[in-house]
Design an enzyme around this catalytic site. Structure first.
Site, PDB file in Angstrom:
ATOM      1  N   ILE A  17      52.161  10.220  43.619  1.00 43.74           N
ATOM      2  CA  ILE A  17      51.879   8.918  44.218  1.00 43.74           C
ATOM      3  C   ILE A  17      50.377   8.689  44.339  1.00 43.74           C
ATOM      4  CG2 ILE A  17      52.083   7.564  46.336  1.00 43.74           C
ATOM      5  CD1 ILE A  17      54.844   8.841  46.741  1.00 43.74           C
ATOM      6  N   ASP A  60      39.885  19.625  51.880  1.00 42.01           N
ATOM      7  CA  ASP A  60      41.118  19.719  52.645  1.00 42.01           C
ATOM      8  C   ASP A  60      40.952  18.822  53.871  1.00 42.01           C
ATOM      9  OD1 ASP A  60      43.266  20.329  54.256  1.00 42.01           O
ATOM     10  OD2 ASP A  60      43.030  22.511  54.121  1.00 42.01           O
ATOM     11  N   TYR A 153      58.520  18.447  58.453  1.00 41.79           N
ATOM     12  CA  TYR A 153      58.186  17.294  57.623  1.00 41.79           C
ATOM     13  C   TYR A 153      58.599  15.998  58.300  1.00 41.79           C
ATOM     14  CZ  TYR A 153      57.825  14.343  53.459  1.00 41.79           C
ATOM     15  OH  TYR A 153      57.493  13.359  52.573  1.00 41.79           O
ATOM     16  N   VAL A 186      60.968   9.660  44.884  1.00 40.16           N
ATOM     17  CA  VAL A 186      60.051   9.224  43.833  1.00 40.16           C
ATOM     18  C   VAL A 186      59.932  10.372  42.839  1.00 40.16           C
ATOM     19  CG1 VAL A 186      57.750   8.341  43.306  1.00 40.16           C
ATOM     20  CG2 VAL A 186      58.780   7.891  45.551  1.00 40.16           C
TER      21      VAL A 186
END
Length: 275
Positions: A17, A60, A153, A186
């Site tokens: 993405i 990061d 998550y 996706v």
């Protein structure tokens, strides 16, 4: 070219993405700073784009110093301005609460939630200088609906949704818009690895696994990264100038369904051939 002259920062920009978002923003006239933890994919992406339209920063963004450095680099690329921030970097280890490794929990929240907070905080002084500042956070349908065995998550992506809305309230007076997109499945390198679990459980290959996970959604297919990028570009543009605090599902309708009603339909009987 509705983003002509604007400068954007895209985290997690090397693949999937993030890569598609960077490509779309450049195609609409923006200059883009892509950020990620691995230099190779970032450099390949920049090399594939027109000269002078993109730079790569290895960082990061879950680390405070790296987040500030990435934002400063993007603003420098934009001659002191930053107009668009897309927080796309994310990780997704599996695990229920009782068996999730605590270090993985900490790292997931650091990347998926603390990272966007750090980039937003570092970007605010530059966004305030923009005539049309916009922040788009890439959350997930997993931030709106539970996903079996994905405690860290789901919690982090749900937190990102509320962070988006909180920022929209707190910084609306500065003219800064904050929105989020919630993709469903996706087809990216990361999700292709996820399909290995489906293959282990049910057999088949990657294509049939994607068909299986999408067969009960209204559109009965998974998205391409470009389809997510198009919504991000819209939210970043003046076409969405009066949109803030919006949580946009880009999921083929998957979050519309009450799964208990599928027994009343004969359309869920077999996997769709479309992937």
């Amino acid at each position: 070219m509705r983003l002509d002259g604007r400068t954007a920062l895209v985290t997690g920009g090397g693949t999937g993405i993030g890569e598609a978002v960077a490509q779309r923003l450049v195609s609409e006239g923006a200059r883009v700073c892509v950020v990620g933890r691995t230099a190779g994919p970032l450099d390949q992406l920049v090399a594939s784009l027109p000269d002078g339209t993109a730079i790569a920063i290895t960082a990061d963004v879950s680390e405070r110093g790296d987040a500030a450095r990435a934002v400063a680099a993007a603003a420098s690329f934009g001659n002191g301005a930053l107009d668009i921030l897309v927080n796309n970097a994310g990780i997704g280890p599996a695990g229920m609460i009782e068996d999730l490794d605590l270090d993985e929990w900490d790292q997931t929240l650091a990347v998926n939630l603390t990272g966007p907070m750090l980039t937003i905080r570092a970007a605010l002084p530059f966004l305030r200088r923009s005539s049309a500042p916009s922040v788009v956070n890439v959350s997930s349908v997993a931030g709106r609906r539970a996903f079996p065995g994905m405690a860290a998550y789901c919690a982090s992506k749900a937190g990102l949704i509320m962070l988006t809305q909180q920022a929209a309230v707190d910084y609306g007076s500065d003219g800064i818009r904050f929105n989020a997109v919630c993709p469903g499945w996706v087809r990216t390198p990361m999700s292709e690895r996820d399909m290995d679990v489906v293959i282990d459980l049910h057999g088949g290959d990657t294509d049939t696994a994607f068909a299986r996970v999408s067969r009960d959604t209204p559109l009965a297919r998974v998205a391409s990264p470009a389809e997510i990028a198009s919504v991000v570009a819209f939210l970043a543009s003046d076409d969405a100038s009066f949109v803030t605090g919006e949580i946009a599902a880009v999921d083929g309708g998957s979050t519309l369904l009450d799964v208990s009603t599928l027994a009343f339909s004969d359309t869920a009987a077999s996997p769709s051939p479309s992937v």
